[in-house]
Design a protein around this motif. Structure first.
Motif, short mmCIF file in Angstrom:
data_model
loop_
_atom_site.label_atom_id
_atom_site.label_comp_id
_atom_site.label_asym_id
_atom_site.label_seq_id
_atom_site.Cartn_x
_atom_site.Cartn_y
_atom_site.Cartn_z
N ARG A 57 0.66 -1.20 -0.06
CA ARG A 57 -0.02 -0.26 -0.26
C ARG A 57 1.08 1.08 0.19
NH1 ARG A 57 -4.84 1.67 -0.18
NH2 ARG A 57 -5.38 3.56 0.91
N ASP A 58 1.79 1.29 0.85
CA ASP A 58 2.68 2.49 0.75
C ASP A 58 3.38 2.75 -0.65
OD1 ASP A 58 2.28 2.96 3.47
OD2 ASP A 58 3.92 1.86 4.17
N ARG A 59 3.78 1.78 -1.13
CA ARG A 59 4.32 1.99 -2.59
C ARG A 59 3.39 2.40 -3.63
NH1 ARG A 59 8.56 0.47 -5.97
NH2 ARG A 59 8.26 1.74 -7.82
N ALA A 60 2.08 1.79 -3.55
CA ALA A 60 1.10 2.40 -4.45
C ALA A 60 0.66 3.69 -4.15
CB ALA A 60 -0.18 1.33 -4.17
N LEU A 61 0.45 4.07 -3.15
CA LEU A 61 0.19 5.72 -2.60
C LEU A 61 1.35 6.39 -3.17
CD1 LEU A 61 -1.11 5.16 1.06
CD2 LEU A 61 -2.52 5.85 -1.13
N ARG A 62 2.75 5.96 -2.81
CA ARG A 62 3.80 6.77 -3.44
C ARG A 62 3.64 7.02 -5.03
NH1 ARG A 62 6.89 3.87 -0.02
NH2 ARG A 62 7.73 2.59 -1.58
N ASP A 63 3.22 5.77 -5.73
CA ASP A 63 3.24 5.79 -7.06
C ASP A 63 2.13 6.84 -7.67
OD1 ASP A 63 5.12 4.11 -7.14
OD2 ASP A 63 4.05 2.25 -7.77
N VAL A 64 1.05 6.63 -6.99
CA VAL A 64 -0.19 7.69 -7.28
C VAL A 64 0.32 8.91 -7.28
CG1 VAL A 64 -2.45 8.39 -6.71
CG2 VAL A 64 -1.92 5.93 -6.77
N ASP A 65 0.80 9.36 -6.10
CA ASP A 65 1.65 10.72 -5.88
C ASP A 65 2.39 11.12 -6.97
OD1 ASP A 65 -0.21 10.88 -3.73
OD2 ASP A 65 1.39 10.65 -2.39
N ALA A 66 3.22 10.14 -7.21
CA ALA A 66 4.38 10.62 -8.35
C ALA A 66 3.74 10.91 -9.79
CB ALA A 66 5.25 9.25 -8.46
N VAL A 67 2.63 9.94 -10.18
CA VAL A 67 2.21 9.91 -11.54
C VAL A 67 1.45 11.32 -11.51
CG1 VAL A 67 0.31 8.97 -12.86
CG2 VAL A 67 2.09 7.61 -11.93
N LEU A 68 0.41 11.64 -10.34
CA LEU A 68 -0.06 12.95 -10.51
C LEU A 68 0.66 14.09 -10.55
CD1 LEU A 68 -2.79 14.38 -10.60
CD2 LEU A 68 -2.82 14.12 -8.28
N ALA A 69 1.89 13.96 -9.78
CA ALA A 69 2.75 15.26 -9.73
C ALA A 69 3.54 15.31 -11.13
CB ALA A 69 3.79 15.05 -8.97
N GLU A 70 3.77 14.26 -11.92
CA GLU A 70 4.54 14.29 -13.18
C GLU A 70 3.59 14.85 -14.29
OE1 GLU A 70 7.16 10.91 -14.23
OE2 GLU A 70 7.83 10.82 -12.00
N LEU A 71 2.43 14.21 -14.07
CA LEU A 71 1.36 14.70 -15.31
C LEU A 71 0.81 16.10 -15.03
CD1 LEU A 71 -1.17 11.68 -15.31
CD2 LEU A 71 0.90 12.15 -17.11
N THR A 72 0.87 16.60 -13.69
CA THR A 72 0.43 17.96 -13.51
C THR A 72 1.76 18.86 -13.90
OG1 THR A 72 -0.74 17.44 -11.65
CG2 THR A 72 -0.30 19.52 -11.61
N ALA A 73 2.93 18.53 -13.60
CA ALA A 73 3.91 19.33 -13.82
C ALA A 73 4.32 19.45 -15.34
CB ALA A 73 5.38 18.81 -13.42
N ALA A 74 4.05 18.33 -16.14
CA ALA A 74 4.02 18.41 -17.68
C ALA A 74 2.84 19.20 -18.39
CB ALA A 74 4.06 17.17 -18.26
N GLY A 75 2.00 19.45 -17.68
CA GLY A 75 0.66 20.12 -17.93
C GLY A 75 -0.19 19.41 -18.83
N LEU A 76 -0.27 18.15 -18.49
CA LEU A 76 -1.15 17.24 -18.97
C LEU A 76 -2.41 16.88 -18.29
CD1 LEU A 76 1.64 14.42 -20.14
CD2 LEU A 76 0.58 16.36 -21.58
N VAL A 77 -2.32 17.28 -17.16
CA VAL A 77 -3.88 17.14 -16.47
C VAL A 77 -3.78 18.48 -15.63
CG1 VAL A 77 -3.81 14.95 -15.78
CG2 VAL A 77 -2.73 16.37 -14.44
N VAL A 78 -5.24 19.03 -15.71
CA VAL A 78 -5.50 19.96 -15.03
C VAL A 78 -6.58 19.92 -13.80
CG1 VAL A 78 -4.91 21.69 -17.00
CG2 VAL A 78 -7.33 20.54 -16.67
N SER A 79 -6.83 20.87 -12.74
CA SER A 79 -7.62 20.53 -11.47
C SER A 79 -9.01 21.06 -11.99
CB SER A 79 -6.90 21.19 -10.45
OG SER A 79 -5.90 20.63 -9.97
#
Length: 85
Positions: free
Chosen positions: A63-85
């Motif tokens: 679970r800890d790894r899964a949560l870190r992966d979710v956070d990392a994917v969201l952060a990278e997609l957001t930083a690249a401008g691929l997702v918006v809130s």
């Protein structure tokens, strides 16, 4: 509010995950199967916990790894401008 894909993105599922085409600049992004799953859950209204739980069901991670992966994917997609809130 859940993140959503930028309106200028086109997506295509492949046997290796998902490809994103940013029509603003012609750049392609390849998401592996776990990142594609995270993106799909989050952009369809799921939250961080649901995305992590789905990863736990689909892949051999804790679970800890899964949560870190979710956070990392969201952060990278957001930083690249691929997702918006």
């Amino acid at each position: 509010m859940s993140p959503r894909l930028h309106p200028d993105l086109t997506t295509a599922d492949t046997e290796y995950g998902t490809v994103l085409l940013d029509q603003r600049d012609g750049r392609y992004w390849q998401l592996n199967p776990s990142a594609a799953l995270i993106m799909r859950i989050l952009t369809e209204g799921g939250d961080r916990d649901r995305a992590a739980d789905t990863l736990l069901d689909a892949f051999d991670v804790d679970r800890d790894r899964a949560l870190r992966d979710v956070d990392a994917v969201l952060a990278e997609l957001t930083a690249a401008g691929l997702v918006v809130s």
